[in-house]
Design a protein around this motif. Structure first.
Motif, PDB file in Angstrom:
ATOM      1  N   GLU A  79       0.823  -1.205   0.000  1.00 44.20           N
ATOM      2  CA  GLU A  79       0.000   0.000   0.000  1.00 44.20           C
ATOM      3  C   GLU A  79       0.864   1.266   0.000  1.00 44.20           C
ATOM      4  O   GLU A  79       0.648   2.153  -0.800  1.00 44.20           O
ATOM      5  N   SER A  80       1.857   1.306   0.877  1.00 45.37           N
ATOM      6  CA  SER A  80       2.655   2.527   0.963  1.00 45.37           C
ATOM      7  C   SER A  80       3.472   2.718  -0.313  1.00 45.37           C
ATOM      8  O   SER A  80       3.753   3.826  -0.733  1.00 45.37           O
ATOM      9  N   TRP A 131       0.844   6.812  -6.777  1.00 39.90           N
ATOM     10  CA  TRP A 131       0.150   6.772  -8.056  1.00 39.90           C
ATOM     11  C   TRP A 131      -1.184   7.512  -8.060  1.00 39.90           C
ATOM     12  O   TRP A 131      -1.646   7.945  -9.087  1.00 39.90           O
ATOM     13  N   GLU A 132      -1.798   7.594  -6.870  1.00 40.14           N
ATOM     14  CA  GLU A 132      -3.083   8.278  -6.832  1.00 40.14           C
ATOM     15  C   GLU A 132      -2.889   9.776  -6.942  1.00 40.14           C
ATOM     16  O   GLU A 132      -3.841  10.522  -7.051  1.00 40.14           O
ATOM     17  N   ASN A 133      -1.652  10.197  -6.862  1.00 43.61           N
ATOM     18  CA  ASN A 133      -1.396  11.623  -6.906  1.00 43.61           C
ATOM     19  C   ASN A 133      -0.968  12.045  -8.306  1.00 43.61           C
ATOM     20  O   ASN A 133      -0.488  13.146  -8.517  1.00 43.61           O
ATOM     21  N   GLY A 170       4.718  10.556  -1.318  1.00 45.77           N
ATOM     22  CA  GLY A 170       5.838   9.814  -0.748  1.00 45.77           C
ATOM     23  C   GLY A 170       6.834  10.738  -0.056  1.00 45.77           C
ATOM     24  O   GLY A 170       7.737  10.291   0.632  1.00 45.77           O
ATOM     25  N   GLN A 171       6.665  12.043  -0.250  1.00 43.05           N
ATOM     26  CA  GLN A 171       7.539  13.020   0.402  1.00 43.05           C
ATOM     27  C   GLN A 171       6.851  13.534   1.667  1.00 43.05           C
ATOM     28  O   GLN A 171       5.628  13.632   1.701  1.00 43.05           O
ATOM     29  N   LYS A 197      -0.732   9.191   7.548  1.00 41.59           N
ATOM     30  CA  LYS A 197      -1.257  10.476   7.069  1.00 41.59           C
ATOM     31  C   LYS A 197      -1.643  11.426   8.203  1.00 41.59           C
ATOM     32  O   LYS A 197      -2.710  12.043   8.189  1.00 41.59           O
ATOM     33  N   ARG A 198      -0.739  11.584   9.151  1.00 42.88           N
ATOM     34  CA  ARG A 198      -1.001  12.465  10.283  1.00 42.88           C
ATOM     35  C   ARG A 198      -1.223  13.909   9.813  1.00 42.88           C
ATOM     36  O   ARG A 198      -2.120  14.602  10.321  1.00 42.88           O
ATOM     37  N   ALA A 199      -0.438  14.362   8.831  1.00 42.93           N
ATOM     38  CA  ALA A 199      -0.551  15.750   8.363  1.00 42.93           C
ATOM     39  C   ALA A 199      -1.954  16.019   7.817  1.00 42.93           C
ATOM     40  O   ALA A 199      -2.509  17.113   8.010  1.00 42.93           O
ATOM     41  N   THR A 200      -2.524  15.029   7.158  1.00 45.73           N
ATOM     42  CA  THR A 200      -3.873  15.178   6.593  1.00 45.73           C
ATOM     43  C   THR A 200      -4.895  15.378   7.712  1.00 45.73           C
ATOM     44  O   THR A 200      -5.776  16.234   7.613  1.00 45.73           O
TER      45      THR A 200
END
Ligand code: ZN
Length: 322
Positions: free
Chosen positions: A80-81, A86-88, A246-247, A278-281
């Motif tokens: 998954e990671s 690719w979704e971006n 990924g960044q 995805k803590r930032a999200t």
């Protein structure tokens, strides 16, 4: 007389020999019986102790398996990671300019759909808490994560009025995009699982990587046809929060990636992720919602089967719009 004494003595000696022989025979018989019995008992004890060792090993193995499966369920799988970038992928210009993106809501407001891919994860509950706090309904495109913790989250998504969508059972690009059969088997398994857990049969979906992904070797139209056959509507996005490059990304960057692009469309489908990294999200979400709710011309909505979809690639649509 001497003859008599001699013969008696010989008779006595014979009797002794016979008695000795008898004793030896009995001893041999006893040894022949007792020894196997003792051996049997020893073997029985060994087998019993080995059996208990096997039971213990089985238990340890089961515990280990449970730990591994819990770890896999509560966290992103390595696959998954590795996939998330690719979704971006760059959003095709025709999707950005599509008619769907021009649609205002019935009251003439801009529509914003907040969508989260790849969950459930450790962050989904926090996202649901934030949505509850701000009275916002979102859309969750989930993958096939089993186990009690994930099932509780899936039920919470539905119970609290959010939209539950499919994002493939395995999220393994090489497996789901291998053939139409593999693709169909994967999403039907997820659909059945989600219906079993939540009581709701999801009819909306998002392709891993989006319909415009460049990973699938087979034209995506073939997989769109599979969804069409099952009356499943797929949704891409026209705003990306940038949390899947990924960044490392800050909450501020996530928020501004969303808020800077909302005014480019009347209908914005915002791509976000609720994976375990995805803590930032999650931290950006209250900032995004507060900024949107501060505006009179914006409404935040969950995607439904009636929502006109933002699609990067189109094939014959289930709604007959295209
Ligand atoms: Zn995904």
């Amino acid at each position: 007389m001497a003859e008599d004494a001699k013969s008696r003595q010989q008779h006595l000696m014979r009797q002794r020999r016979v008695a000795k022989l008898k004793k030896m025979i009995i001893a041999t018989i006893i040894a022949g019986l007792v020894l196997p019995i003792v051996l049997c008992i020893v073997l029985f004890v060994r087998v019993a102790s080995m059996q208990s060792e096997i039971t213990q090993l089985k238990q340890s193995l089961q515990e280990l398996k449970e730990q591994i499966s819990q770890f896999q369920q509560s966290d992103e799988t390595p696959d998954e990671s590795a996939d998330t970038g690719w979704e971006n992928a760059e959003i095709p210009q025709d999707a950005v300019m599509s008619d769907a993106a021009q649609v205002l809501d019935v009251t003439g407001k801009k529509q914003v759909y907040l969508t989260f891919d790849d969950g459930p994860s450790v962050y989904t509950d926090q996202i649901l808490d934030i949505c509850k706090q701000y009275q916002v309904k979102a859309t969750f495109f989930v993958v096939g994560k089993t186990g009690e913790t994930n099932e509780t989250i899936l039920r919470r998504i539905v119970d609290e009025g959010h939209s539950l969508g499919m994002h493939s059972y395995s999220h393994k690009y090489n497996e789901i995009y291998a053939s139409q059969e593999a693709f169909r088997a994967d999403f039907l398994a997820l659909q059945a699982y989600l219906e079993e857990v939540t009581g709701v049969k999801p009819m909306i979906a998002r392709f891993p990587g989006g319909s415009s992904n460049s990973v699938s070797k087979i034209p995506m139209e073939q997989f769109i046809a599979c969804y069409n056959e099952e009356q499943i509507k797929y949704f891409d996005w026209n705003v990306s929060c940038g949390d899947a490059t990924g960044q490392p990304i800050s909450a501020q960057e996530v928020a501004s990636n969303v808020l800077m692009h909302i005014d480019e469309h009347n209908t914005s489908v915002v791509l976000m992720h609720d994976g375990a990294d995805k803590r930032a999200t999650v931290e950006a979400l209250p900032v995004i919602i507060e900024a949107l709710q501060a505006r009179d011309d914006v409404v935040i909505l969950p995607i439904t089967e009636d929502t006109i979809p933002i699609q990067h690639i189109k094939a014959e649509s289930v709604t007959g719009e295209n």
